[in-house]
Design an enzyme around this catalytic site. Structure first.
Site, PDB file in Angstrom:
ATOM      1  N   ARG A 332      -8.618 -70.395 -27.243  1.00 17.34           N
ATOM      2  CA  ARG A 332      -7.927 -69.106 -27.119  1.00 17.34           C
ATOM      3  C   ARG A 332      -6.518 -69.350 -26.611  1.00 17.34           C
ATOM      4  O   ARG A 332      -6.325 -69.893 -25.522  1.00 17.34           O
ATOM      5  CB  ARG A 332      -8.692 -68.157 -26.187  1.00 17.34           C
ATOM      6  N   GLU A 422      -9.126 -55.723 -28.929  1.00 14.30           N
ATOM      7  CA  GLU A 422      -9.224 -55.371 -27.504  1.00 14.30           C
ATOM      8  C   GLU A 422      -8.041 -54.546 -27.024  1.00 14.30           C
ATOM      9  O   GLU A 422      -7.838 -54.408 -25.823  1.00 14.30           O
ATOM     10  CB  GLU A 422      -9.398 -56.635 -26.662  1.00 14.30           C
ATOM     11  N   ASP A 450     -10.713 -55.890 -21.828  1.00 18.18           N
ATOM     12  CA  ASP A 450      -9.303 -55.551 -22.027  1.00 18.18           C
ATOM     13  C   ASP A 450      -9.164 -54.177 -22.664  1.00 18.18           C
ATOM     14  O   ASP A 450      -8.261 -53.397 -22.335  1.00 18.18           O
ATOM     15  CB  ASP A 450      -8.622 -56.588 -22.928  1.00 18.18           C
ATOM     16  N   ASP A 622     -12.124 -61.663 -14.452  1.00 21.27           N
ATOM     17  CA  ASP A 622     -11.007 -62.391 -15.038  1.00 21.27           C
ATOM     18  C   ASP A 622      -9.836 -61.416 -15.147  1.00 21.27           C
ATOM     19  O   ASP A 622      -9.882 -60.336 -14.578  1.00 21.27           O
ATOM     20  CB  ASP A 622     -11.408 -63.029 -16.380  1.00 21.27           C
TER      21      ASP A 622
HETATM   22  C1  LIG Z   1     -12.824 -60.600 -20.671  1.00 24.41           C
HETATM   23  C2  LIG Z   1     -12.797 -62.036 -21.013  1.00 24.41           C
HETATM   24  O1  LIG Z   1     -11.814 -62.540 -21.452  1.00 24.41           O
HETATM   25  S1  LIG Z   1     -14.230 -62.905 -20.713  1.00 24.41           S
HETATM   26  C3  LIG Z   1     -13.746 -64.570 -20.987  1.00 24.41           C
HETATM   27  C4  LIG Z   1     -13.316 -65.233 -19.765  1.00 24.41           C
HETATM   28  N1  LIG Z   1     -14.444 -65.505 -18.904  1.00 24.41           N
HETATM   29  C5  LIG Z   1     -15.000 -66.713 -18.879  1.00 24.41           C
HETATM   30  O2  LIG Z   1     -14.547 -67.623 -19.513  1.00 24.41           O
HETATM   31  C6  LIG Z   1     -16.222 -66.858 -17.998  1.00 24.41           C
HETATM   32  C7  LIG Z   1     -16.513 -68.299 -17.771  1.00 24.41           C
HETATM   33  N2  LIG Z   1     -17.443 -68.429 -16.670  1.00 24.41           N
HETATM   34  C8  LIG Z   1     -17.056 -68.927 -15.489  1.00 24.41           C
HETATM   35  O3  LIG Z   1     -15.907 -69.269 -15.272  1.00 24.41           O
HETATM   36  C9  LIG Z   1     -18.106 -69.085 -14.451  1.00 24.41           C
HETATM   37  O4  LIG Z   1     -19.380 -68.991 -15.005  1.00 24.41           O
HETATM   38  C10 LIG Z   1     -18.027 -68.061 -13.297  1.00 24.41           C
HETATM   39  C11 LIG Z   1     -16.664 -68.125 -12.616  1.00 24.41           C
HETATM   40  C12 LIG Z   1     -18.267 -66.652 -13.790  1.00 24.41           C
HETATM   41  C13 LIG Z   1     -19.103 -68.415 -12.282  1.00 24.41           C
HETATM   42  O5  LIG Z   1     -18.837 -69.739 -11.889  1.00 24.41           O
HETATM   43  P1  LIG Z   1     -19.662 -70.448 -10.724  1.00 24.41           P
HETATM   44  O6  LIG Z   1     -19.775 -69.513  -9.582  1.00 24.41           O
HETATM   45  O7  LIG Z   1     -19.075 -71.791 -10.480  1.00 24.41           O
HETATM   46  O8  LIG Z   1     -21.058 -70.585 -11.444  1.00 24.41           O
HETATM   47  P2  LIG Z   1     -22.402 -71.178 -10.913  1.00 24.41           P
HETATM   48  O9  LIG Z   1     -22.235 -71.770  -9.546  1.00 24.41           O
HETATM   49  O10 LIG Z   1     -23.448 -70.146 -11.110  1.00 24.41           O
HETATM   50  O11 LIG Z   1     -22.674 -72.341 -11.966  1.00 24.41           O
HETATM   51  C14 LIG Z   1     -21.931 -73.504 -11.982  1.00 24.41           C
HETATM   52  C15 LIG Z   1     -22.533 -74.400 -13.021  1.00 24.41           C
HETATM   53  O12 LIG Z   1     -22.567 -73.728 -14.272  1.00 24.41           O
HETATM   54  C16 LIG Z   1     -21.668 -74.341 -15.171  1.00 24.41           C
HETATM   55  N3  LIG Z   1     -20.881 -73.254 -15.783  1.00 24.41           N
HETATM   56  C17 LIG Z   1     -20.651 -72.019 -15.303  1.00 24.41           C
HETATM   57  N4  LIG Z   1     -19.922 -71.335 -16.186  1.00 24.41           N
HETATM   58  C18 LIG Z   1     -19.711 -72.145 -17.225  1.00 24.41           C
HETATM   59  C19 LIG Z   1     -19.052 -71.977 -18.447  1.00 24.41           C
HETATM   60  N5  LIG Z   1     -18.472 -70.825 -18.775  1.00 24.41           N
HETATM   61  N6  LIG Z   1     -19.042 -73.017 -19.289  1.00 24.41           N
HETATM   62  C20 LIG Z   1     -19.639 -74.169 -18.981  1.00 24.41           C
HETATM   63  N7  LIG Z   1     -20.275 -74.382 -17.845  1.00 24.41           N
HETATM   64  C21 LIG Z   1     -20.310 -73.374 -16.969  1.00 24.41           C
HETATM   65  C22 LIG Z   1     -20.804 -75.258 -14.369  1.00 24.41           C
HETATM   66  O13 LIG Z   1     -20.392 -76.381 -15.107  1.00 24.41           O
HETATM   67  C23 LIG Z   1     -21.705 -75.628 -13.235  1.00 24.41           C
HETATM   68  O14 LIG Z   1     -22.605 -76.629 -13.658  1.00 24.41           O
HETATM   69  P3  LIG Z   1     -22.377 -78.170 -13.194  1.00 24.41           P
HETATM   70  O15 LIG Z   1     -22.518 -78.176 -11.715  1.00 24.41           O
HETATM   71  O16 LIG Z   1     -23.436 -78.908 -13.905  1.00 24.41           O
HETATM   72  O17 LIG Z   1     -21.019 -78.536 -13.653  1.00 24.41           O
HETATM   73  O1  LIG Z   2     -11.391 -60.867 -23.859  1.00 27.59           O
HETATM   74  C1  LIG Z   2     -12.326 -60.154 -23.765  1.00 27.59           C
HETATM   75  C2  LIG Z   2     -12.267 -58.854 -23.189  1.00 27.59           C
HETATM   76  O2  LIG Z   2     -13.309 -58.191 -23.104  1.00 27.59           O
HETATM   77  O3  LIG Z   2     -11.168 -58.470 -22.794  1.00 27.59           O
HETATM   78 MG   LIG Z   3      -9.576 -59.864 -23.310  1.00 26.45          MG
END
Ligand SMILES: CC(=O)SCCNC(=O)CCNC(=O)[C@H](O)C(C)(C)COP(=O)(O)OP(=O)(O)OC[C@H]1O[C@@H](n2cnc3c(N)ncnc32)[C@H](O)[C@@H]1OP(=O)(O)O
Ligand SMILES: O=CC(=O)O
Ligand SMILES: [Mg+2]
Length: 715
Positions: A332, A422, A450, A622
């Protein structure tokens, strides 16, 4: 003072220049000179157009604001409103029917409905985990979450819970891979005879669902099944703690989970300068070269995490076969709004970050195009383009990638675009947006977070909005979600491109997700966003239950269920019978989300966090969720539902709560009692200056405040 190098008229921060020249370019066949000349041309030719598009957003917003202000106190006249939006060009005329003509699309995009995982690209450990989340353990996902109703226990293995997991998983096998006259719960032996899988001695009811095995056919180590395009691996090991207790020796059931993963350079990261951009680009480079690693220490163990290999099998006839071990990766880019000081143009102005992302992320993806067994087997690069407003902005993205391909010597339409639906001007003109990218579009997706932020901002002057949870229950959102699918199908996306749905934003609420997110495939979505690998594994179960292509065929035959009129129905608070407690609780909830997110963004550069809400449910926050919360308070402030003093009291009170929630983090700097740190000020700006932010975005304030903090910490 940033050290810079002149590159074809661009002033490039030296760490970014070094990264491009020494790490990104070598091995791509693109000459250094050609790269910088190409980027300079793109920036200088497209920069002014980019600015003009942003000015147009602003002009339209001003016209919409004025329209509502003039009619304040009068009942909303939908027809007049729609006519006005048409007059000002916000609503574009819809052209004739057409079908998209995207070519060289990988099967993960076109043919395999399944979960789409999103991950902040700046976190290599998580990014690798996301790529490897193509496969996940069903047993672990059920045991380690609340999926079966209760949170996992502390301490050692709970045999009773384990037995419930195994029993639940057997029901899944019975549903997806039935055997006539036998339940998988009673099976004692899985073996292969004459190219067929036998469970005890009975065949599957649909024998074609058996697609491979590993080990000896009479006692395989693994059996590979497929249902609705998604693979399932049964792992047999009688020496394993689980397998040894299982009558068939079944040690695990591994599900193909994150079919695709979005490596996010946008709303889940905090990239404000060259240093941050290089971190993001370097991780993308590692993923595209296949050599990214991260040192992980976990539960007392230390290990190096790398990309998983493909899974190899014998096909039913014994011939060698393999299945992808990693999610298909998309990247992205940022949208059209932001500039970044990593590069200055010939006038010394910061360049548009979207143009920079387009050129650099595509350059990096050439490393993948040049090797076998990497990401795209079809030779495509998948760029998700967020926050575009209407067809002209999509057309601009298409032209940008035309120029990028020319500069990098790539065949036309190598870059595929995911159009995030969005922003409201995209939703109401979706068909024309898709037409503008008809040779490149690889997905449309309802980014409802969004989209909710833009809903509030666009109609800021129309009146006070409903409470956040109630905005989601109003007519506009159903119309938006339905029309997105209907138009996607009408434009021929079925089996050619993804029709996606949004994020599950409660990462720890897996029982609720199992219960509710099945609505996404049922609504015709061929993918939907999940926040973690575990959520991907559990959401995959939904695609085993629902045959998405069947749903899509039915929906397509039925034609449009929703219309732009429904989308234009503004979710204002009609009755406003809130008690003062309800008002304060709503503001405090929003304030808590903003502060919990912003303090980590500004102070630690973390772009996505799990922040408890006032009910103590951990929410994924986020920039998009922050946009909603900030716009919501700004809207209530603007219409006098709450006063500035009340909001400030709420912010201070919630800052203390957020401080307490972060007490265990040694890097955390409390906001209370001084409330004078940059992070707290940023949160205040987002709210008190929210009404005048472009489209209500949070990026300008977050970037400015983080840069301020970075400058301060450098002394
Ligand atoms: C509106 C939008 O744009 S949505 C798109 C943007 N949002 C995202 O990208 C969400 C991505 N997710 C995250 O960043 C995280 O899951 C969070 C911040 C929500 C929570 O993170 P944490 O509190 O660290 O999660 P938690 O402690 O439950 O889990 C951590 C474990 O899960 C894994 N993990 C958590 N989220 C992800 C992910 N998105 N991708 C890969 N691995 C992940 C971590 O690698 C870690 O495992 P490890 O110790 O083996 O490395
Ligand atoms: O990027 C995703 C959204 O819901 O905003
Ligand atoms: Mg968005």
């Amino acid at each position: 003072m940033t050290e810079r190098h002149d590159k074809s008229g661009l002033q490039v921060a030296s760490e970014l220049a070094a990264f491009i020249d020494e790490r990104a370019l070598p091995g791509t066949g693109v000459e250094t000179e050609a790269f910088w000349t190409g980027l300079s041309k793109i920036i200088h030719e497209l920069g002014p157009e980019n600015r003009e598009l942003l000015d147009r957003r602003q002009r339209l917003q001003e016209q919409i604001d004025a329209w509502h202000i003039e009619r304040r106190g009068q009942p909303h006249d939908h027809n007049a409103y729609k006519a006005f939006l048409t007059d000002i060009g916000y609503l574009a005329p819809e052209g004739p029917d057409f079908e998209i003509a995207t070519s060289n699309v990988d099967p993960e995009i076109a043919l395999i409905p399944g979960p789409q995982l999103v991950v902040p690209i700046t976190n290599a450990r998580y990014a690798l985990n996301a790529a490897n989340a193509r496969w996940g353990s069903l047993y672990d996902a059920l045991y380690g979450t609340d999926a079966l109703g209760s949170a996992p226990p502390a301490g050692g293995y709970d045999k009773g819970r384990g037995a419930r997991v195994v029993a639940w998983a057997r029901v899944f096998l019975d549903d997806a891979f039935p055997v006539a006259g036998l339940s998988h719960a009673d099976a004692r032996r899985y073996h292969v005879r004459d190219g067929a899988l036998l469970v005890d001695d009975l065949p599957l009811m649909q024998p074609e669902k058996f697609v491979g095995y590993r080990g000896h056919p009479k006692a395989p180590d693994a059996v590979l099944l497929v249902n609705h395009g998604l693979h399932v691996e049964l792992v047999f090991d009688r020496t394993h703690p689980i397998g040894s207790r299982d009558q068939a020796g079944l040690a695990d059931i591994r599900l193909e989970s994150a079919v695709s993963a979005i490596m996010d350079c946008e709303d889940s990261v905090a990239c404000v300068d060259a240093e941050d951009k290089v971190l993001a680009y370097a991780n993308w480079l590692g993923l595209m070269r296949g050599d990214l690693t991260a040192e992980v220490s976990k539960g007392g163990d230390r290990f190096t995490r790398a990309l998983s290999p493909d899974l190899t099998y014998a096909a039913p006839d014994g011939s060698p076969s393999s299945v992808k071990g990693r999610a298909l990766m998309l990247v992205r880019n940022v949208g059209h709004l932001m500039t970044n000081p990593a590069i200055l143009d010939r006038d010394g102005e910061e360049v548009f970050e979207g143009l920079m992302d387009a050129m650099i992320t595509t350059l990096i993806a050439i490393h993948d195009l040049q090797r076998d067994g990497g990401n795209s087997v079809e030779g495509s690069v998948y760029v998700v383009k967020p926050k575009m407003h209407g067809p002209e902005e999509v057309a601009f993205a298409v032209r940008t990638f035309d120029m990028v391909e020319d500069a990098l010597g790539l065949p036309r339409n190598t870059v595929k675009i995911g159009i995030m639906d969005e922003e409201r001007r995209t939703s109401v003109n979706l068909k024309e947006c898709i037409r503008a990218a008809k040779h490149r579009v690889a997905f449309i997706n309802t980014g409802f977070l969004d989209r909710t932020g833009d809903e509030i901002h666009t109609s800021m002057e129309a009146g006070p909005f409903s409470r956040k949870d109630f905005i989601k229950r109003k007519a506009w959102i159903g119309a938006y979600e339905n029309l997105n699918v209907d138009i996607g199908l009408e434009c021929g996306l079925m089996r050619k491109a993804q029709i996606g749905k949004g994020m599950w934003a409660m990462p720890d609420m897996m029982a609720a997700m199992l219960d509710q997110k099945i609505e996404h495939p049922r609504a015709g979505a061929s993918c939907a966003w999940v926040p973690s690998p575990t959520a991907a594994t559990l959401h995959a179960l939904h695609y085993h239950k629902v045959d998405v292509f069947k749903v899509q065929e039915k929906l397509k035959a039925g034609g449009r269920r929703a219309h732009v009129d429904g989308i234009l129905d503004i979710p204002l608070a009609t009755f406003r019978r809130w008690t003062s407690e309800q008002i304060i609780r709503e503001v405090e909830n929003n304030a808590q989300g903003i502060l919990g997110y912003v303090v980590r963004w500004i102070d630690q550069g973390v772009g996505c966090s799990k922040v408890p809400d006032v009910n103590d449910v951990g929410l994924m926050e986020d920039r998009a969720t922050c946009r909603i919360s900030a716009q919501h308070i700004a809207n209530w402030l603007h219409h006098g539902v709450v006063s500035q003093d009340q909001v400030m009291v709420a912010l201070r009170k919630m800052a203390e709560i957020v401080d307490a929630q972060n007490a265990d983090d040694p890097h955390y700097r409390p906001m209370a009692p001084g409330f004078d740190g940059i992070a707290f000020q940023a949160a205040c700006d987002l709210v008190f200056k929210g009404r005048v932010q472009p489209s209500g975005y949070t990026e300008p304030i977050l970037h400015q405040r983080r840069l301020e903090l970075k400058r301060k910490s450098l002394g």
